[in-house]
Design a protein around this motif. Structure first.
Motif, PDB file in Angstrom:
ATOM      1  N   SER A   1       0.827  -1.207   0.000  1.00 51.57           N
ATOM      2  CA  SER A   1       0.000   0.000   0.000  1.00 51.57           C
ATOM      3  C   SER A   1       0.862   1.259   0.000  1.00 51.57           C
ATOM      4  CB  SER A   1      -0.940   0.002   1.206  1.00 51.57           C
ATOM      5  OG  SER A   1      -0.203  -0.097   2.413  1.00 51.57           O
ATOM      6  N   ALA A   2       2.011   1.208   0.680  1.00 50.36           N
ATOM      7  CA  ALA A   2       2.916   2.355   0.712  1.00 50.36           C
ATOM      8  C   ALA A   2       3.653   2.495  -0.611  1.00 50.36           C
ATOM      9  CB  ALA A   2       3.908   2.206   1.862  1.00 50.36           C
ATOM     10  N   VAL A   3       4.068   1.378  -1.185  1.00 45.04           N
ATOM     11  CA  VAL A   3       4.783   1.419  -2.460  1.00 45.04           C
ATOM     12  C   VAL A   3       3.882   1.948  -3.569  1.00 45.04           C
ATOM     13  CG1 VAL A   3       5.919  -0.003  -4.213  1.00 45.04           C
ATOM     14  CG2 VAL A   3       6.402  -0.383  -1.794  1.00 45.04           C
ATOM     15  N   GLN A   4       2.588   1.694  -3.472  1.00 42.48           N
ATOM     16  CA  GLN A   4       1.668   2.189  -4.497  1.00 42.48           C
ATOM     17  C   GLN A   4       1.730   3.708  -4.615  1.00 42.48           C
ATOM     18  OE1 GLN A   4      -2.545   1.622  -3.771  1.00 42.48           O
ATOM     19  NE2 GLN A   4      -3.000   1.618  -5.957  1.00 42.48           N
ATOM     20  N   LYS A   5       1.935   4.402  -3.523  1.00 44.64           N
ATOM     21  CA  LYS A   5       2.054   5.868  -3.568  1.00 44.64           C
ATOM     22  C   LYS A   5       3.293   6.268  -4.366  1.00 44.64           C
ATOM     23  CE  LYS A   5      -0.272   6.719   0.878  1.00 44.64           C
ATOM     24  NZ  LYS A   5      -0.631   5.315   1.163  1.00 44.64           N
ATOM     25  N   ILE A   6       4.346   5.453  -4.276  1.00 41.70           N
ATOM     26  CA  ILE A   6       5.580   5.750  -5.005  1.00 41.70           C
ATOM     27  C   ILE A   6       5.378   5.508  -6.501  1.00 41.70           C
ATOM     28  CG2 ILE A   6       8.049   5.301  -5.105  1.00 41.70           C
ATOM     29  CD1 ILE A   6       6.962   6.227  -2.350  1.00 41.70           C
ATOM     30  N   THR A   7       4.791   4.373  -6.837  1.00 39.36           N
ATOM     31  CA  THR A   7       4.589   4.061  -8.258  1.00 39.36           C
ATOM     32  C   THR A   7       3.549   4.988  -8.897  1.00 39.36           C
ATOM     33  OG1 THR A   7       2.983   2.316  -7.722  1.00 39.36           O
ATOM     34  CG2 THR A   7       5.291   1.662  -7.957  1.00 39.36           C
ATOM     35  N   ASP A   8       2.559   5.415  -8.118  1.00 48.19           N
ATOM     36  CA  ASP A   8       1.585   6.386  -8.641  1.00 48.19           C
ATOM     37  C   ASP A   8       2.282   7.699  -8.988  1.00 48.19           C
ATOM     38  OD1 ASP A   8      -0.524   4.643  -8.438  1.00 48.19           O
ATOM     39  OD2 ASP A   8      -1.360   5.516  -6.598  1.00 48.19           O
ATOM     40  N   ALA A   9       3.199   8.141  -8.109  1.00 50.91           N
ATOM     41  CA  ALA A   9       3.937   9.384  -8.367  1.00 50.91           C
ATOM     42  C   ALA A   9       4.813   9.236  -9.601  1.00 50.91           C
ATOM     43  CB  ALA A   9       4.790   9.743  -7.148  1.00 50.91           C
ATOM     44  N   PHE A  10       5.420   8.063  -9.752  1.00 53.55           N
ATOM     45  CA  PHE A  10       6.264   7.811 -10.923  1.00 53.55           C
ATOM     46  C   PHE A  10       5.438   7.911 -12.204  1.00 53.55           C
ATOM     47  CE2 PHE A  10       8.412   5.335 -14.123  1.00 53.55           C
ATOM     48  CZ  PHE A  10       9.760   5.518 -13.880  1.00 53.55           C
ATOM     49  N   ARG A  11       4.315   7.224 -12.231  1.00 54.22           N
ATOM     50  CA  ARG A  11       3.488   7.214 -13.450  1.00 54.22           C
ATOM     51  C   ARG A  11       2.917   8.591 -13.763  1.00 54.22           C
ATOM     52  NH1 ARG A  11       2.315   1.822 -11.470  1.00 54.22           N
ATOM     53  NH2 ARG A  11       2.969   0.306 -13.048  1.00 54.22           N
ATOM     54  N   ALA A  12       2.630   9.362 -12.721  1.00 54.47           N
ATOM     55  CA  ALA A  12       2.067  10.699 -12.930  1.00 54.47           C
ATOM     56  C   ALA A  12       3.065  11.636 -13.599  1.00 54.47           C
ATOM     57  CB  ALA A  12       1.612  11.285 -11.602  1.00 54.47           C
ATOM     58  N   HIS A  13       4.354  11.327 -13.495  1.00 51.68           N
ATOM     59  CA  HIS A  13       5.380  12.209 -14.054  1.00 51.68           C
ATOM     60  C   HIS A  13       6.120  11.579 -15.227  1.00 51.68           C
ATOM     61  CE1 HIS A  13       4.706  14.088 -10.119  1.00 51.68           C
ATOM     62  NE2 HIS A  13       5.147  15.186 -10.678  1.00 51.68           N
ATOM     63  N   GLN A  14       5.632  10.436 -15.720  1.00 50.10           N
ATOM     64  CA  GLN A  14       6.293   9.800 -16.847  1.00 50.10           C
ATOM     65  C   GLN A  14       6.201  10.653 -18.102  1.00 50.10           C
ATOM     66  OE1 GLN A  14       4.712   5.592 -16.563  1.00 50.10           O
ATOM     67  NE2 GLN A  14       6.701   5.181 -17.505  1.00 50.10           N
ATOM     68  N   ASP A  15       7.224  10.526 -18.926  1.00 49.57           N
ATOM     69  CA  ASP A  15       7.290  11.250 -20.195  1.00 49.57           C
ATOM     70  C   ASP A  15       6.187  10.741 -21.127  1.00 49.57           C
ATOM     71  OD1 ASP A  15       7.963  12.556 -22.484  1.00 49.57           O
ATOM     72  OD2 ASP A  15      10.049  11.903 -22.516  1.00 49.57           O
ATOM     73  N   SER A  16       5.323  11.650 -21.565  1.00 55.76           N
ATOM     74  CA  SER A  16       4.234  11.267 -22.475  1.00 55.76           C
ATOM     75  C   SER A  16       4.569  11.595 -23.929  1.00 55.76           C
ATOM     76  CB  SER A  16       2.938  11.987 -22.072  1.00 55.76           C
ATOM     77  OG  SER A  16       3.129  13.393 -22.090  1.00 55.76           O
ATOM     78  N   ASP A  17       5.838  11.933 -24.191  1.00 59.59           N
ATOM     79  CA  ASP A  17       6.275  12.254 -25.548  1.00 59.59           C
ATOM     80  C   ASP A  17       6.086  11.031 -26.448  1.00 59.59           C
ATOM     81  OD1 ASP A  17       7.529  12.924 -27.878  1.00 59.59           O
ATOM     82  OD2 ASP A  17       9.406  13.582 -26.941  1.00 59.59           O
ATOM     83  N   PRO A  18       5.317  11.159 -27.522  1.00 59.17           N
ATOM     84  CA  PRO A  18       5.088  10.012 -28.408  1.00 59.17           C
ATOM     85  C   PRO A  18       6.365   9.503 -29.074  1.00 59.17           C
ATOM     86  CG  PRO A  18       4.272  12.038 -29.403  1.00 59.17           C
ATOM     87  CD  PRO A  18       4.605  12.370 -27.984  1.00 59.17           C
ATOM     88  N   LYS A  19       7.423  10.342 -29.110  1.00 59.25           N
ATOM     89  CA  LYS A  19       8.687   9.927 -29.692  1.00 59.25           C
ATOM     90  C   LYS A  19       9.532   9.128 -28.711  1.00 59.25           C
ATOM     91  CE  LYS A  19       8.954  13.958 -32.751  1.00 59.25           C
ATOM     92  NZ  LYS A  19       9.769  15.142 -33.132  1.00 59.25           N
ATOM     93  N   ALA A  20       9.100   9.105 -27.445  1.00 57.37           N
ATOM     94  CA  ALA A  20       9.865   8.381 -26.437  1.00 57.37           C
ATOM     95  C   ALA A  20       9.793   6.884 -26.699  1.00 57.37           C
ATOM     96  CB  ALA A  20       9.329   8.696 -25.043  1.00 57.37           C
ATOM     97  N   SER A  21      10.754   6.172 -26.167  1.00 59.01           N
ATOM     98  CA  SER A  21      10.815   4.717 -26.360  1.00 59.01           C
ATOM     99  C   SER A  21       9.572   4.032 -25.816  1.00 59.01           C
ATOM    100  CB  SER A  21      12.057   4.168 -25.639  1.00 59.01           C
ATOM    101  OG  SER A  21      12.032   2.763 -25.623  1.00 59.01           O
ATOM    102  N   ASP A  22       9.133   2.996 -26.546  1.00 59.81           N
ATOM    103  CA  ASP A  22       7.979   2.219 -26.095  1.00 59.81           C
ATOM    104  C   ASP A  22       8.329   1.343 -24.894  1.00 59.81           C
ATOM    105  OD1 ASP A  22       6.381   3.260 -28.062  1.00 59.81           O
ATOM    106  OD2 ASP A  22       6.833   1.667 -29.508  1.00 59.81           O
TER     107      ASP A  22
END
Length: 340
Positions: free
Chosen positions: A204-225
């Motif tokens: 449950s605590a780690v989920q807060k970390i992974t949520d923060a990571f996903r919220a700031h991920q690069d959404s550039d379509p040119k970025a690697s898949d």
């Protein structure tokens, strides 16, 4: 909501190389035998911690040990988790990473960090007030060096003038990087740099970390898949019966805990508040997962799904566990988690 886990889970190995109570050379030899098994079984990577002046880490120079691992394996990726940049000149760190990457034919996974034990830095003259700024500069220099050419830098702690970089990494543009953290703000920083993440704690605590990571991920379509790994660390012991697994793990955890507490007790300071001080506490906090192959498989899948992770960091050699016990756990993880 987190996506359901795939049927096959990517698994890596995490190792403190903590004291097992026996001869140091024999422990190194056993770890190399285990590394060969990890390679044969298809584990993704071998991640090794860096600790100093403590039985909690018999591998104070991870790159030195990992160069031996590289020669004993063919597919297994490898790297420090993390390399304590405050204890290196960044130029020397860069050269070591490049050497290891070539020795392993491009298999380095590079974990970088300040570390979590100020006592250990103190033995090298690094104080807590200096550590953050010094680490940031060292990290900036190291990543700039990966680009090659000539390196110049002027900061508060380091100054480099026209350094010719005659060695570069095998991987281009450079090895994958890792950050170990339990802080959402650090996870956000890692996401913007497309670094991989290693996390420890209740799901449950780690989920807060992974949520923060996903919220700031690069959404550039040119970025690697290719998506970064979001890793969950668990100490795992598997045996043919719950009773056997519990007995093995309880003894091993007590030995591991004794090594962990060594410097804290020596310096009369309290241990970290999130450190379980008993095996029962380690089970309750989800740090340890023990049991039969099928029960451990379900528990680990539940943990990963709740935590929002896609990579399992398996700590299966710790404390006084025998090499046979660790080999049994590794084989069970391969059959029950990696290929089911």
């Amino acid at each position: 909501m987190n996506k359901a886990l795939p049927s096959k889970i990517t698994c890596g190995i995490f190792d403190h190389l903590d004291e097992d109570g026996g001869d140091v050379a024999r422990q190194y030899a056993n770890r190399l035998v285990l590394a060969e098994a990890y390679d044969r079984l298809g584990f993704y990577a071998y991640h090794m911690a860096e600790h100093h002046c403590t039985p909690h880490g018999r591998g104070p120079s991870p790159n030195l040990f990992l160069s031996s691992v590289a020669q004993r394996t063919r597919q297994l990726r490898l790297g420090p988790l993390v390399m304590l940049l405050n204890l290196y000149h960044p130029l020397r760190a860069f050269e070591e990473v490049c050497m290891l990457d070539h020795l392993s034919a491009g298999r380095v996974e590079l974990g970088l960090g300040r570390g979590s034990a100020p006592i250990e830095w103190g033995y090298f003259g690094i104080t807590a007030d200096v550590a953050p700024g010094r680490y940031e500069e060292a990290c900036e220099i190291l990543m700039s060096a990966m680009k090659g050419g000539t390196l110049s830098y002027k900061g508060q702690y380091f100054e480099l003038n026209g350094v010719p970089l005659t060695l570069g990494p095998h991987q281009r543009p450079y090895p994958s990087t890792w950050v170990a953290t339990n802080r959402p703000e650090t996870a956000a920083w890692a996401a913007t740099r497309r670094a991989n993440l290693a996390c420890l704690g209740p799901s449950s605590a780690v989920q807060k970390i992974t949520d923060a990571f996903r919220a700031h991920q690069d959404s550039d379509p040119k970025a690697s898949d290719e998506q970064p790994f979001l890793g969950l660390l668990r100490m795992i012991v598997i045996a043919s019966s719950d009773a056997d697994a519990y007995w093995l793990a309880a003894s091993a955890y007590e030995r591991w805990l004794e090594s962990f507490k060594f410097l804290y007790e020596l310096n009369a300071i309290p241990t970290p508040p999130n450190l379980p001080l008993s095996f029962e506490g380690a089970l309750e906090s989800e740090l340890c997962v023990v049991g039969t192959p099928s029960s451990v498989r379900q528990t680990l899948r539940n943990h990963m799904e709740e935590a929002g992770t896609n990579y399992l960091l398996c700590q299966i050699a710790f404390g006084n566990l025998s090499i046979d016990a660790s080999l049994y756990t590794a084989a069970a993880i391969q059959s029950e988690i990696m290929t089911s």
